[in-house]
Design an enzyme around this catalytic site. Structure first.
Site, PDB file in Angstrom:
ATOM      1  CB  THR A  39       3.609   9.883   2.556  1.00 41.35           C
ATOM      2  OG1 THR A  39       2.386  10.186   1.902  1.00 41.35           O
ATOM      3  CG2 THR A  39       3.397   8.771   3.561  1.00 41.35           C
ATOM      4  CB  SER A  45      -4.322   9.792   7.008  1.00 38.79           C
ATOM      5  OG  SER A  45      -4.421   8.567   6.331  1.00 38.79           O
ATOM      6  NE  ARG A 218     -16.816 -22.235 -18.667  1.00 39.48           N
ATOM      7  CZ  ARG A 218     -15.857 -23.129 -18.864  1.00 39.48           C
ATOM      8  NH1 ARG A 218     -15.257 -23.230 -20.050  1.00 39.48           N
ATOM      9  NH2 ARG A 218     -15.488 -23.926 -17.897  1.00 39.48           N
ATOM     10  CD  GLN A 237     -21.721 -15.425 -14.134  1.00 38.74           C
ATOM     11  OE1 GLN A 237     -21.778 -15.977 -13.037  1.00 38.74           O
ATOM     12  NE2 GLN A 237     -20.587 -15.264 -14.779  1.00 38.74           N
ATOM     13  CB  THR A 326      -4.201   3.345   0.421  1.00 36.87           C
ATOM     14  OG1 THR A 326      -4.894   2.193   0.902  1.00 36.87           O
ATOM     15  CG2 THR A 326      -3.345   3.912   1.525  1.00 36.87           C
ATOM     16  CD  GLU A 328      -3.353  11.739  -5.488  1.00 36.83           C
ATOM     17  OE1 GLU A 328      -3.962  12.756  -5.129  1.00 36.83           O
ATOM     18  OE2 GLU A 328      -2.197  11.764  -5.950  1.00 36.83           O
TER      19      GLU A 328
HETATM   20  C1  LIG Z   1       2.339   2.640  -3.981  1.00 37.55           C
HETATM   21  C2  LIG Z   1       2.239   3.888  -3.191  1.00 37.55           C
HETATM   22  C3  LIG Z   1       2.543   5.108  -3.781  1.00 37.55           C
HETATM   23  C4  LIG Z   1       2.507   6.289  -3.052  1.00 37.55           C
HETATM   24  N1  LIG Z   1       2.946   7.458  -3.616  1.00 37.55           N
HETATM   25  C5  LIG Z   1       3.114   8.555  -2.830  1.00 37.55           C
HETATM   26  C6  LIG Z   1       3.776   9.715  -3.339  1.00 37.55           C
HETATM   27  O1  LIG Z   1       4.177   9.764  -4.494  1.00 37.55           O
HETATM   28  N2  LIG Z   1       3.925  10.779  -2.506  1.00 37.55           N
HETATM   29  C7  LIG Z   1       3.469  10.775  -1.210  1.00 37.55           C
HETATM   30  O2  LIG Z   1       3.632  11.778  -0.533  1.00 37.55           O
HETATM   31  N3  LIG Z   1       2.843   9.684  -0.696  1.00 37.55           N
HETATM   32  C8  LIG Z   1       2.674   8.576  -1.478  1.00 37.55           C
HETATM   33  N4  LIG Z   1       2.066   7.439  -0.954  1.00 37.55           N
HETATM   34  C9  LIG Z   1       1.603   7.456   0.425  1.00 37.55           C
HETATM   35  C10 LIG Z   1       0.084   7.461   0.542  1.00 37.55           C
HETATM   36  O3  LIG Z   1      -0.424   8.707   0.132  1.00 37.55           O
HETATM   37  C11 LIG Z   1      -0.260   7.120   1.988  1.00 37.55           C
HETATM   38  O4  LIG Z   1       0.034   5.741   2.132  1.00 37.55           O
HETATM   39  C12 LIG Z   1      -1.712   7.414   2.313  1.00 37.55           C
HETATM   40  O5  LIG Z   1      -1.914   8.807   2.419  1.00 37.55           O
HETATM   41  C13 LIG Z   1      -2.159   6.750   3.625  1.00 37.55           C
HETATM   42  O6  LIG Z   1      -1.310   7.058   4.656  1.00 37.55           O
HETATM   43  P1  LIG Z   1      -0.692   5.881   5.577  1.00 37.55           P
HETATM   44  O7  LIG Z   1      -0.097   4.861   4.674  1.00 37.55           O
HETATM   45  O8  LIG Z   1       0.194   6.527   6.559  1.00 37.55           O
HETATM   46  O9  LIG Z   1      -1.927   5.236   6.272  1.00 37.55           O
HETATM   47  P2  LIG Z   1      -2.532   5.628   7.703  1.00 37.55           P
HETATM   48  O10 LIG Z   1      -2.911   7.065   7.696  1.00 37.55           O
HETATM   49  O11 LIG Z   1      -1.620   5.174   8.773  1.00 37.55           O
HETATM   50  O12 LIG Z   1      -3.834   4.736   7.679  1.00 37.55           O
HETATM   51  C14 LIG Z   1      -3.841   3.373   8.127  1.00 37.55           C
HETATM   52  C15 LIG Z   1      -5.280   2.959   8.463  1.00 37.55           C
HETATM   53  O13 LIG Z   1      -5.755   3.792   9.510  1.00 37.55           O
HETATM   54  C16 LIG Z   1      -7.030   4.336   9.164  1.00 37.55           C
HETATM   55  N5  LIG Z   1      -7.128   5.726   9.686  1.00 37.55           N
HETATM   56  C17 LIG Z   1      -6.198   6.707   9.661  1.00 37.55           C
HETATM   57  N6  LIG Z   1      -6.683   7.828  10.204  1.00 37.55           N
HETATM   58  C18 LIG Z   1      -7.948   7.554  10.580  1.00 37.55           C
HETATM   59  C19 LIG Z   1      -8.992   8.308  11.203  1.00 37.55           C
HETATM   60  N7  LIG Z   1      -8.832   9.604  11.501  1.00 37.55           N
HETATM   61  N8  LIG Z   1     -10.169   7.695  11.433  1.00 37.55           N
HETATM   62  C20 LIG Z   1     -10.370   6.404  11.093  1.00 37.55           C
HETATM   63  N9  LIG Z   1      -9.427   5.642  10.501  1.00 37.55           N
HETATM   64  C21 LIG Z   1      -8.236   6.205  10.258  1.00 37.55           C
HETATM   65  C22 LIG Z   1      -7.066   4.368   7.648  1.00 37.55           C
HETATM   66  O14 LIG Z   1      -8.414   4.252   7.186  1.00 37.55           O
HETATM   67  C23 LIG Z   1      -6.240   3.140   7.277  1.00 37.55           C
HETATM   68  O15 LIG Z   1      -7.077   2.013   7.189  1.00 37.55           O
HETATM   69  C24 LIG Z   1       2.077   6.256  -1.697  1.00 37.55           C
HETATM   70  C25 LIG Z   1       1.718   5.038  -1.112  1.00 37.55           C
HETATM   71  C26 LIG Z   1       1.827   3.864  -1.825  1.00 37.55           C
HETATM   72  C27 LIG Z   1       1.544   2.573  -1.145  1.00 37.55           C
END
Ligand SMILES: Cc1cc2nc3c(=O)[nH]c(=O)nc-3n(C[C@H](O)[C@H](O)[C@H](O)COP(=O)(O)OP(=O)(O)OC[C@H]3O[C@@H](n4cnc5c(N)ncnc54)[C@H](O)[C@@H]3O)c2cc1C
Length: 430
Positions: A39, A45, A218, A237, A326, A328
């Protein structure tokens, strides 16, 4: 997970024998702690949009890793801020052409880049590391940002299973196009998704157990002049927690099955199985993690004010688990992949001449018909029938079948789960 699944997994699955020989032992005994740097600040993504580049230098037989702008800084990289010695860096592979001013872009490839000295733990020259700061949860992992200022690595550090560069700069690959290589590269990383789906079920098991146990002991209100009754005796519940309990069982078996398929896929490399595991892991990861995230709030609420006490764990479970939706692969994006796969399967079904299409349609309809429970016995309401473990097992089998076959059939599946527990709570538990 970062050590064995992402960093270690990328070296083992995207590299070749020379990488396994050199790194496996150090990865396995945790001497070579590492991270998975895919990332970037501007691209999550959309992995094909990443901008970090790895340019081959034929004079020195090295790749030069460069972060061309702020948006290309590797971001959120687990293990980078404090512990990692290496990073698997995903970058666009650039090869020089005959015209010295032009390079050709061979698409996203993975490279092993040392980021800290093995002995002193000092950050290596050209590498800049920062901490991503305090997070909502999972603060046991040191997520960091990486910038590379023309960092040189040996040619051997290209993880070359799906594409290689020879000493003279010639590119070779067993796969014909950039898109095919990209799909193969990402396909090798589904292990993390499989693990995440299974771990999410673990979180759901904990939350459901806490909420159901508490609801049994409870007591609130009750018949006039009689002792108060357990809150689990209230239908509202039960409707919150019993379908959740059923779903937990269904998810447990579904994810165990996914792990078995994944293990089989790693052994056989069967093409059909690879496609199945890819779609199933994307569907289950997104469905289960979204379900668990919502259930954590339901469980907290089901325990009233005591659910809000930190000691009862819903807060930390919710904060740690939330990001499962979010990383993976963002759940929405993953569901789009599942939808794409289902459309492809649908298209396959209607391929061929009229006779073949009709025959396949009839065969499929027959399979579906035969897998339904007996329509007479399934409507019996007697206590003996409803208590019969065989009936209950059949009912769970139907849910399991539906869930595996139609991961997106949310309404239908929940309706069945609700029905079973409605009958169980109404007729079996009095
Ligand atoms: C705690 C943490 C640990 C992580 N660890 C790692 C790591 O070790 N190595 C690594 O490489 N990455 C890591 N990540 C990154 C993570 O894999 C990315 O955050 C994830 O792939 C989502 O990408 P983004 O944050 O850019 O979200 P975005 O891609 O910008 O998405 C934002 C929003 O836009 C929407 N969206 C995006 N594209 C589309 C589409 N085509 N159609 C409709 N909706 C869309 C999504 O649904 C989402 O709601 C980590 C993230 C966090 C927060």
């Amino acid at each position: 997970m970062c050590v064995c699944s992402l960093w270690g997994g990328s070296v083992i699955n995207l590299g070749t024998k020379k990488h396994r020989d050199k790194y496996f032992e150090g990865i396995n005994n945790l001497e070579y702690l590492g991270c998975f740097a895919m990332t970037e600040l501007h691209h999550g993504s959309n992995v094909q949009g990443i901008q970090t580049i790895a340019t081959f230098d034929p004079l020195t037989d090295e790749f030069v890793i460069t972060t061309p702008n702020d948006g290309a800084i590797k971001w959120w990289i687990g293990n980078a801020a404090v512990h990692g010695k290496f990073a698997t860096v995903f970058a666009k592979l650039m090869l020089p052409t005959h015209d010295s001013k032009v390079v050709s872009d061979m698409g996203v490839h993975a490279f092993i880049v040392p980021i800290r000295d093995l002995k002193t733990h000092q950050t290596l020259p050209g590498v800049e590391i920062n901490d991503c700061g305090h997070k909502v949860g999972l603060n046991g992992v040191d997520n960091g940002a990486l910038r590379f200022r023309d960092v040189r690595i040996p040619r051997d550090n290209l993880l070359n299973r799906f594409g290689d560069v020879s000493r003279d700069g010639t590119y070779t690959s067993p796969l014909p196009t950039i898109n095919k290589r990209f799909a193969a590269t990402l396909g090798e990383l589904v292990g993390g998704r499989v693990g995440l789906a299974y771990t999410s079920v673990g979180v759901l098991k904990i939350a459901a157990t806490i909420a159901i146990r508490y609801s049994l002991i409870r007591q609130q209100f009750g018949p006039p002049k009689q002792p108060e009754i357990s809150i689990l005796d209230y239908q509202s519940q039960q409707h919150k927690l019993m379908p959740m309990l059923a779903s937990t069982y269904a998810f447990h078996f579904a994810t165990v099955n996914l792990i078995k398929k994944y293990a089989e896929m790693k052994k056989t490399h069967d093409e059909q199985l690879v496609a199945d595991v890819h779609a199933l892991s994307a569907g289950l990861k997104s469905y289960v993690t979204s379900y668990t995230a919502k259930s954590l709030s339901v469980c907290r609420e089901a325990c009233g004010g005591h659910g809000y006490a930190a000691v009862n764990r819903f807060g930390s479970l919710r904060n740690d688990h939330d990001i499962f939706q979010t990383f993976e692969g963002d759940n929405t994006v993953l569901l789009q992949q599942v939808a794409g796969d289902l459309l492809k399967q649908y298209q396959e079904k209607f391929r061929g001449g009229t006779f073949a299409v009709t025959w396949n349609y009839l065969r499929e309809s027959m399979n579906t018909y035969l897998s339904q429970p007996n329509p007479v016995t399934s409507r019996w309401e007697g206590e003996d029938h409803l208590r019969d473990p065989k009936f209950q097992l059949d009912a769970f089998r139907v849910i399991f079948y539906l869930f595996l076959k139609y991961p997106l059939a949310r309404e239908y599946r929940n309706f069945i789960i609700l029905s079973i527990f409605y009958y169980q709570t109404r007729y079996i538990h009095g």
